[in-house]
Design a protein around this motif. Sequence first.
Motif, PDB file in Angstrom:
ATOM      1  N   SER A 118       5.820  -7.496  -6.317  1.00  0.00           N
ATOM      2  CA  SER A 118       6.806  -6.982  -5.361  1.00  0.00           C
ATOM      3  C   SER A 118       6.292  -7.143  -3.936  1.00  0.00           C
ATOM      4  CB  SER A 118       7.076  -5.495  -5.638  1.00  0.00           C
ATOM      5  OG  SER A 118       7.564  -5.297  -6.940  1.00  0.00           O
ATOM      6  N   PRO A 119       7.167  -6.929  -2.949  1.00  0.00           N
ATOM      7  CA  PRO A 119       6.693  -6.937  -1.567  1.00  0.00           C
ATOM      8  C   PRO A 119       5.655  -5.844  -1.343  1.00  0.00           C
ATOM      9  CG  PRO A 119       9.080  -7.151  -1.635  1.00  0.00           C
ATOM     10  CD  PRO A 119       8.634  -6.809  -3.026  1.00  0.00           C
ATOM     11  N   ASN A 120       4.760  -6.079  -0.391  1.00  0.00           N
ATOM     12  CA  ASN A 120       3.733  -5.121   0.013  1.00  0.00           C
ATOM     13  C   ASN A 120       2.749  -4.803  -1.113  1.00  0.00           C
ATOM     14  OD1 ASN A 120       4.911  -4.759   2.695  1.00  0.00           O
ATOM     15  ND2 ASN A 120       6.558  -3.718   1.587  1.00  0.00           N
ATOM     16  N   GLU A 121       2.390  -5.823  -1.885  1.00  0.00           N
ATOM     17  CA  GLU A 121       1.338  -5.658  -2.884  1.00  0.00           C
ATOM     18  C   GLU A 121       0.055  -5.229  -2.178  1.00  0.00           C
ATOM     19  OE1 GLU A 121      -1.118  -8.285  -6.231  1.00  0.00           O
ATOM     20  OE2 GLU A 121       0.673  -9.116  -5.283  1.00  0.00           O
ATOM     21  N   ARG A 122      -0.717  -4.379  -2.863  1.00  0.00           N
ATOM     22  CA  ARG A 122      -1.913  -3.839  -2.224  1.00  0.00           C
ATOM     23  C   ARG A 122      -2.998  -3.559  -3.257  1.00  0.00           C
ATOM     24  NH1 ARG A 122      -0.369   2.507  -0.899  1.00  0.00           N
ATOM     25  NH2 ARG A 122      -0.254   3.190  -3.077  1.00  0.00           N
ATOM     26  N   PHE A 123      -4.206  -3.280  -2.771  1.00  0.00           N
ATOM     27  CA  PHE A 123      -5.328  -2.924  -3.622  1.00  0.00           C
ATOM     28  C   PHE A 123      -6.213  -1.975  -2.829  1.00  0.00           C
ATOM     29  CE2 PHE A 123      -9.294  -4.590  -6.052  1.00  0.00           C
ATOM     30  CZ  PHE A 123      -9.139  -3.620  -7.024  1.00  0.00           C
ATOM     31  N   SER A 124      -6.567  -0.856  -3.430  1.00  0.00           N
ATOM     32  CA  SER A 124      -7.417   0.130  -2.775  1.00  0.00           C
ATOM     33  C   SER A 124      -8.823  -0.426  -2.564  1.00  0.00           C
ATOM     34  CB  SER A 124      -7.483   1.400  -3.632  1.00  0.00           C
ATOM     35  OG  SER A 124      -8.583   2.207  -3.263  1.00  0.00           O
ATOM     36  N   LEU A 125      -9.329  -0.308  -1.348  1.00  0.00           N
ATOM     37  CA  LEU A 125     -10.686  -0.775  -1.068  1.00  0.00           C
ATOM     38  C   LEU A 125     -11.712   0.067  -1.818  1.00  0.00           C
ATOM     39  CD1 LEU A 125     -10.514  -1.579   2.756  1.00  0.00           C
ATOM     40  CD2 LEU A 125     -10.350  -3.147   0.818  1.00  0.00           C
ATOM     41  N   GLU A 126     -11.413   1.345  -2.028  1.00  0.00           N
ATOM     42  CA  GLU A 126     -12.312   2.191  -2.796  1.00  0.00           C
ATOM     43  C   GLU A 126     -12.332   1.757  -4.259  1.00  0.00           C
ATOM     44  OE1 GLU A 126     -14.972   5.415  -3.721  1.00  0.00           O
ATOM     45  OE2 GLU A 126     -14.575   4.078  -2.028  1.00  0.00           O
ATOM     46  N   ALA A 127     -11.160   1.406  -4.801  1.00  0.00           N
ATOM     47  CA  ALA A 127     -11.107   0.909  -6.175  1.00  0.00           C
ATOM     48  C   ALA A 127     -11.836  -0.429  -6.298  1.00  0.00           C
ATOM     49  CB  ALA A 127      -9.656   0.767  -6.635  1.00  0.00           C
ATOM     50  N   PHE A 128     -11.747  -1.251  -5.272  1.00  0.00           N
ATOM     51  CA  PHE A 128     -12.479  -2.519  -5.249  1.00  0.00           C
ATOM     52  C   PHE A 128     -13.982  -2.256  -5.318  1.00  0.00           C
ATOM     53  CE2 PHE A 128     -14.238  -6.056  -2.458  1.00  0.00           C
ATOM     54  CZ  PHE A 128     -14.149  -7.041  -3.433  1.00  0.00           C
ATOM     55  N   PRO A 144       2.927 -10.163   6.846  1.00  0.00           N
ATOM     56  CA  PRO A 144       3.096 -11.383   6.061  1.00  0.00           C
ATOM     57  C   PRO A 144       2.231 -11.387   4.802  1.00  0.00           C
ATOM     58  CG  PRO A 144       2.969 -11.923   8.386  1.00  0.00           C
ATOM     59  CD  PRO A 144       2.626 -10.466   8.266  1.00  0.00           C
ATOM     60  N   PRO A 145       2.769 -11.880   3.687  1.00  0.00           N
ATOM     61  CA  PRO A 145       2.076 -11.778   2.390  1.00  0.00           C
ATOM     62  C   PRO A 145       0.756 -12.519   2.308  1.00  0.00           C
ATOM     63  CG  PRO A 145       4.016 -13.199   2.232  1.00  0.00           C
ATOM     64  CD  PRO A 145       4.089 -12.513   3.554  1.00  0.00           C
ATOM     65  N   PHE A 146       0.577 -13.560   3.142  1.00  0.00           N
ATOM     66  CA  PHE A 146      -0.675 -14.305   3.105  1.00  0.00           C
ATOM     67  C   PHE A 146      -1.466 -14.146   4.405  1.00  0.00           C
ATOM     68  CE2 PHE A 146       2.082 -16.495  -0.007  1.00  0.00           C
ATOM     69  CZ  PHE A 146       1.311 -16.241  -1.133  1.00  0.00           C
ATOM     70  N   GLU A 147      -1.212 -13.033   5.069  1.00  0.00           N
ATOM     71  CA  GLU A 147      -2.028 -12.611   6.210  1.00  0.00           C
ATOM     72  C   GLU A 147      -2.525 -11.208   5.889  1.00  0.00           C
ATOM     73  OE1 GLU A 147       0.004 -13.052   9.940  1.00  0.00           O
ATOM     74  OE2 GLU A 147       0.779 -15.046   9.422  1.00  0.00           O
ATOM     75  N   PRO A 148      -3.585 -11.087   5.095  1.00  0.00           N
ATOM     76  CA  PRO A 148      -4.022  -9.780   4.592  1.00  0.00           C
ATOM     77  C   PRO A 148      -4.208  -8.761   5.704  1.00  0.00           C
ATOM     78  CG  PRO A 148      -5.238 -11.547   3.528  1.00  0.00           C
ATOM     79  CD  PRO A 148      -4.449 -12.188   4.620  1.00  0.00           C
ATOM     80  N   ASP A 149      -3.719  -7.556   5.443  1.00  0.00           N
ATOM     81  CA  ASP A 149      -3.782  -6.482   6.432  1.00  0.00           C
ATOM     82  C   ASP A 149      -4.435  -5.267   5.784  1.00  0.00           C
ATOM     83  OD1 ASP A 149      -3.082  -5.341   9.050  1.00  0.00           O
ATOM     84  OD2 ASP A 149      -1.776  -4.022   7.881  1.00  0.00           O
ATOM     85  N   ILE A 150      -5.424  -4.708   6.444  1.00  0.00           N
ATOM     86  CA  ILE A 150      -6.104  -3.515   5.930  1.00  0.00           C
ATOM     87  C   ILE A 150      -5.573  -2.296   6.670  1.00  0.00           C
ATOM     88  CG2 ILE A 150      -8.315  -2.335   5.691  1.00  0.00           C
ATOM     89  CD1 ILE A 150      -9.623  -5.079   5.388  1.00  0.00           C
ATOM     90  N   ARG A 151      -4.984  -1.377   5.922  1.00  0.00           N
ATOM     91  CA  ARG A 151      -4.470  -0.143   6.504  1.00  0.00           C
ATOM     92  C   ARG A 151      -4.446   0.945   5.439  1.00  0.00           C
ATOM     93  NH1 ARG A 151       0.061  -3.576   5.924  1.00  0.00           N
ATOM     94  NH2 ARG A 151       1.795  -2.665   4.714  1.00  0.00           N
ATOM     95  N   ASP A 152      -4.681   2.151   5.867  1.00  0.00           N
ATOM     96  CA  ASP A 152      -4.628   3.320   4.976  1.00  0.00           C
ATOM     97  C   ASP A 152      -5.519   3.156   3.751  1.00  0.00           C
ATOM     98  OD1 ASP A 152      -2.648   4.389   6.691  1.00  0.00           O
ATOM     99  OD2 ASP A 152      -1.084   3.312   5.600  1.00  0.00           O
ATOM    100  N   GLY A 153      -6.660   2.481   3.935  1.00  0.00           N
ATOM    101  CA  GLY A 153      -7.607   2.354   2.835  1.00  0.00           C
ATOM    102  C   GLY A 153      -7.241   1.316   1.799  1.00  0.00           C
ATOM    103  N   HIS A 154      -6.244   0.483   2.089  1.00  0.00           N
ATOM    104  CA  HIS A 154      -5.805  -0.556   1.158  1.00  0.00           C
ATOM    105  C   HIS A 154      -5.786  -1.909   1.865  1.00  0.00           C
ATOM    106  CE1 HIS A 154      -4.209   3.046  -0.825  1.00  0.00           C
ATOM    107  NE2 HIS A 154      -4.157   2.356  -1.941  1.00  0.00           N
ATOM    108  N   ILE A 155      -5.906  -2.956   1.072  1.00  0.00           N
ATOM    109  CA  ILE A 155      -5.698  -4.303   1.595  1.00  0.00           C
ATOM    110  C   ILE A 155      -4.353  -4.787   1.056  1.00  0.00           C
ATOM    111  CG2 ILE A 155      -7.033  -5.366  -0.299  1.00  0.00           C
ATOM    112  CD1 ILE A 155      -7.894  -7.493   1.798  1.00  0.00           C
TER     113      ILE A 155
END
Length: 457
Positions: free
Chosen positions: A428-438, A101-112
């Motif tokens: 778009s669906p599945n927007e993400r941000f790298s935790l390392e980039a953060f 879900p878009p407003f239930e943040p999920d951390i996977r594969d090094g991304h949020i």
Amino acid sequence: MVEHVRDYLEQHQERFVGELVEFLKIPSVSADSTLKAETRRGAEFVQQQMKAAGLESRLIETAGHPIVYGSWKKAEGKPTVLVYGHYDVQPPDPLDQWETPPFEPDIRDGHIYARGATDDKGQMYTHIKSVEAWMKTQGELPVNVVFVIEGEEEVGSDNLDRFLAENKDLVACDIAVISDTSQYAPGIPAITYGLRGILACEVIVNGPRQDLHSGVFGGAVTNPANGLARMVAALHDDQGRVQIPGFYDNVIELKQEERDQFAALPFDEAKFMSDLGVKAVSGEADFSTLERRWARPTCDVNGMVSGYTGEGPKTIVPAQARVKISCRLVPDQDPAALTRALEQFLLEQLPAGLTMQFIDYHGCKGLVFDFNSPYMAAARTAIEQAFGTAPVMIREGGSIPVVETFQSLVGVETLLLGWGQNTDNLHSPNERFSLEAFRQGTLASALLWQEMANIQV
């Protein structure tokens, strides 16, 4: 001194991510009136975080969503930096294409993964956390800062220009910083030094007062769809050049230095085509794909509709045809003048028997900044130290109207320092941000304040 700031950022990184998760849970969709209270909750979250970081902060009410203002101005004789960002996000639709879900943040594969992760909550939040690190470890900042975080970027920033014009004392600064762009590619940080401008319009062509039977009336009256197709086709020649009179008159040509710089960037055209699902690239002759995307003006149909588009045939001469057109502009092109030129050009192409309505939506100018300025140098140094590699200098093919606003109303240039990637599924669906980039972006921001402190003002 800086080592204490670095240590603080490392020690509190897990907490920062947890706070970002809470921020991303807030469905601050500015376009959805039913979520007005949630959008305000997003503003209140930002204000609370600014205060916790050691900034003076308040909400400034507008006719729409509030602006979050924060400041610390006790570094006498040092530059003042304005940080701009936005806490509102795009609608999450289509919901069925999200893996979580878009407003239930999920951390996977090094991304949020969440709506707003990279556009712009995650990127903007790095600057608040970098301020916190300085204030908690040193009790002060090396420079003066002003934060302007708005809640209407995704719906046109209708109230931002008014706020800036009416509060020039609050936003007075030497340089602006925005993190709402992207790195060039994974592992290749970038500073964006140029943006294209835009003009956008809609053209409505009318023929008969109602749809007509194509067997009875076809060939006897002008078909609006056929006519509009001819008008649109006239916008370009066979070499991809726009045919609007005066379109290229004020275009600033690329310097050879820039062309060489673009050519030196790692760019796989075959992969580019494969990723987009196209068989060939196209555009203005004698320019590379990157040059066309970043530094040449364009004219594109954004949508076109006429007549019956449902299942099966319906043999009619439609009464109306519509097209939405946008032009991306480069520095020194005047969007207002070119909008008028486009309207006149299309009127001259209008076939007999049709009438035309022209709707002017909006426009802004293209900009290029001096990538040898002391502020650019400070940003290059800070980013190289944080990311472990020097940033490349790029342009962006899109438009960020607030950057022109800062130049025209506040009188300052902007550092566009993006920590995300173009592949982060913005809008778009599945927007993400790298935790390392953060992490790296927060460190780069903290180091930037130190580097800017050495600039004479």
